[in-house]
Motif scaffolding. Structure first.
Motif, short mmCIF file in Angstrom:
data_model
loop_
_atom_site.label_atom_id
_atom_site.label_comp_id
_atom_site.label_asym_id
_atom_site.label_seq_id
_atom_site.Cartn_x
_atom_site.Cartn_y
_atom_site.Cartn_z
N GLY A 7 0.88 -1.61 0.16
CA GLY A 7 0.04 0.05 -0.28
C GLY A 7 0.74 1.74 -0.31
O GLY A 7 0.63 2.08 -0.65
N SER A 8 2.04 1.09 0.46
CA SER A 8 2.26 2.51 0.24
C SER A 8 4.10 2.73 -0.56
O SER A 8 3.54 3.52 -1.62
N ILE A 9 4.32 1.61 -1.43
CA ILE A 9 4.51 1.93 -2.36
C ILE A 9 3.16 2.45 -3.86
O ILE A 9 3.58 2.95 -4.51
N VAL A 10 2.07 1.85 -3.66
CA VAL A 10 1.36 1.88 -4.01
C VAL A 10 0.96 4.18 -4.35
O VAL A 10 0.25 4.62 -5.17
N ARG A 11 0.63 4.08 -2.81
CA ARG A 11 0.49 5.69 -2.46
C ARG A 11 1.54 6.21 -2.85
O ARG A 11 0.88 7.62 -2.79
N VAL A 12 2.49 6.45 -2.49
CA VAL A 12 3.58 6.67 -3.04
C VAL A 12 3.04 7.92 -4.86
O VAL A 12 3.46 8.57 -5.23
N PHE A 13 2.91 6.64 -5.65
CA PHE A 13 2.58 7.29 -7.59
C PHE A 13 1.14 7.47 -7.05
O PHE A 13 1.45 9.37 -8.04
N THR A 14 -0.06 7.11 -6.20
CA THR A 14 -0.84 7.66 -6.61
C THR A 14 -0.81 9.32 -5.60
O THR A 14 -1.16 10.57 -6.76
N SER A 15 -0.19 9.67 -5.04
CA SER A 15 0.31 11.18 -3.62
C SER A 15 0.57 12.18 -5.16
O SER A 15 0.82 12.93 -5.58
N ILE A 16 2.14 11.11 -5.89
CA ILE A 16 2.35 12.03 -6.58
C ILE A 16 1.19 12.00 -8.17
O ILE A 16 1.64 13.86 -8.69
N GLN A 17 0.82 12.28 -8.52
CA GLN A 17 0.03 12.00 -9.84
C GLN A 17 -0.97 12.71 -9.20
O GLN A 17 -1.39 13.76 -9.56
N GLU A 18 -1.39 12.81 -7.38
CA GLU A 18 -2.97 13.62 -7.47
C GLU A 18 -1.99 14.96 -6.59
O GLU A 18 -2.72 15.59 -6.58
N LYS A 19 -0.19 14.64 -7.27
CA LYS A 19 -0.49 16.54 -6.39
C LYS A 19 -0.64 16.76 -4.93
O LYS A 19 -0.44 18.32 -5.13
N THR A 20 0.11 15.63 -3.97
CA THR A 20 -0.28 15.97 -2.88
C THR A 20 0.89 17.33 -2.36
O THR A 20 2.29 16.86 -2.82
N PRO A 21 0.84 17.47 -1.27
CA PRO A 21 2.41 17.96 -0.60
C PRO A 21 3.19 16.93 -0.34
O PRO A 21 2.85 16.16 -0.39
N LEU A 22 3.90 17.33 -0.53
CA LEU A 22 5.62 16.50 -0.49
C LEU A 22 5.67 15.68 1.23
O LEU A 22 6.30 14.69 1.08
N SER A 23 5.02 16.89 1.86
CA SER A 23 4.90 15.99 3.41
C SER A 23 4.29 14.18 3.18
O SER A 23 4.70 13.53 3.85
N VAL A 24 3.46 15.02 2.19
CA VAL A 24 2.46 13.59 1.64
C VAL A 24 3.29 12.40 1.51
O VAL A 24 2.91 10.66 2.28
N ILE A 25 3.56 12.34 0.91
CA ILE A 25 4.79 11.52 0.15
C ILE A 25 5.54 11.15 0.44
O ILE A 25 6.14 10.03 -0.03
N MET A 26 6.47 12.18 1.34
CA MET A 26 7.60 11.35 2.70
C MET A 26 6.67 10.37 3.42
O MET A 26 7.57 9.13 3.24
N GLY A 27 6.02 10.98 3.67
CA GLY A 27 5.21 9.61 4.48
C GLY A 27 5.15 8.48 4.55
O GLY A 27 5.22 7.56 4.84
N SER A 28 4.83 8.59 2.85
CA SER A 28 4.43 7.04 2.08
C SER A 28 5.85 6.25 2.13
O SER A 28 5.78 5.12 2.47
N ALA A 29 6.85 7.12 1.33
CA ALA A 29 8.34 6.71 0.91
C ALA A 29 8.77 6.02 2.33
O ALA A 29 9.31 5.00 2.65
N ILE A 30 8.54 6.40 4.25
CA ILE A 30 8.97 6.60 5.45
C ILE A 30 8.36 4.93 5.87
O ILE A 30 8.64 4.05 6.01
#
Length: 241
Positions: A191-214
């Protein structure tokens, strides 16, 4: 206009994809990637309704919380609460964060079960539970200073990091993972892997993407420990004639 509206479902525009396929063409990436992102986002939300179920069932089946770090699961509840409140406050699309609501509910149930199968709850445990019940509604309602909210959300990355550390360390010292569920850890990792991709596509804040990366790093570590420390099944001895 009507046809275009009919092709948009839950914010997903199927019009450009179907139009390209009708012309026997491959859909353009600017059309295809947002659609894939939305589909994956809703898939994560749907899958999140059962992510922690294997862990819950494993504890109930064995009636034991052997090898589980209580602090890890408590910090998870705090982290999910902050992350969910922040995404709601920012007005992000449900497909970008919906799994947090289901994960929070399951995490709370899981902590309650762990408390039940742990030694008798002391005053400290009751104080932590009451403090959470008192603070969570305020945070989820977003009734705090915006600047403080940003600081709080930034801190949740550290919270999720340290939520995994006690469990990882306990696995390392025990050279085993006890009642930790492989399926739950695998679903968290995927889920974390997929969420990184969707967060980038949804243009969510960088902090959200970082959370998924962690999440990828920490959940991947737990998954690796389960595979490393799992005991091979005992070989059956052949009966002598």
């Amino acid at each position: 206009m009507v046809a275009a509206m009919e092709l948009e479902i839950l914010g997903m525009n199927f019009g450009c994809v179907l139009a390209a396929l009708a012309d026997a063409k491959i859909p353009d990436k600017d059309c295809l990637l947002p659609l894939i992102s939305k589909l994956l986002g809703y898939a994560i939300v749907a899958a999140s309704t059962t992510v922690k179920l294997p862990q819950i069932l494993k504890i109930l089946k064995h009636g034991s919380v052997r090898g589980l770090s209580v602090a890890s699961f408590e910090l998870e509840v705090v982290g999910y609460t902050i992350a969910l409140a922040y995404c709601i406050h920012k007005g992000l699309p449900f497909s970008a964060y919906g799994e947090l609501a289901f994960l929070l509910i399951q995490a709370i149930i899981l902590v309650a079960i762990i408390y039940y199968y742990s030694p008798p709850m002391g005053t400290k445990t009751w104080m932590k539970a009451l403090l959470y019940c008192g603070m969570a509604p305020t945070v989820l309602a977003g009734k705090i200073d915006p600047a403080l909210f940003e600081i709080l959300y930034a801190s949740q990355h550290a919270i999720f990091f340290f939520a995994r550390v006690p469990q990882i360390w306990k696995n390392f010292t025990n050279k085993g993972t006890g009642e930790l569920s492989f399926l739950t850890c695998f679903m968290n990792f995927a889920g974390s892997i997929v969420r990184v991709f969707t967060s980038i596509q949804e243009k969510t804040p960088l902090s959200v993407i970082m959370g998924s990366a962690i999440g990828i790093i920490m959940n991947g570590t737990l998954l690796g420990q389960i595979l490393l420390y799992q005991k091979p099944a005992p070989k059956k001895q052949k009966k002598e004639d």
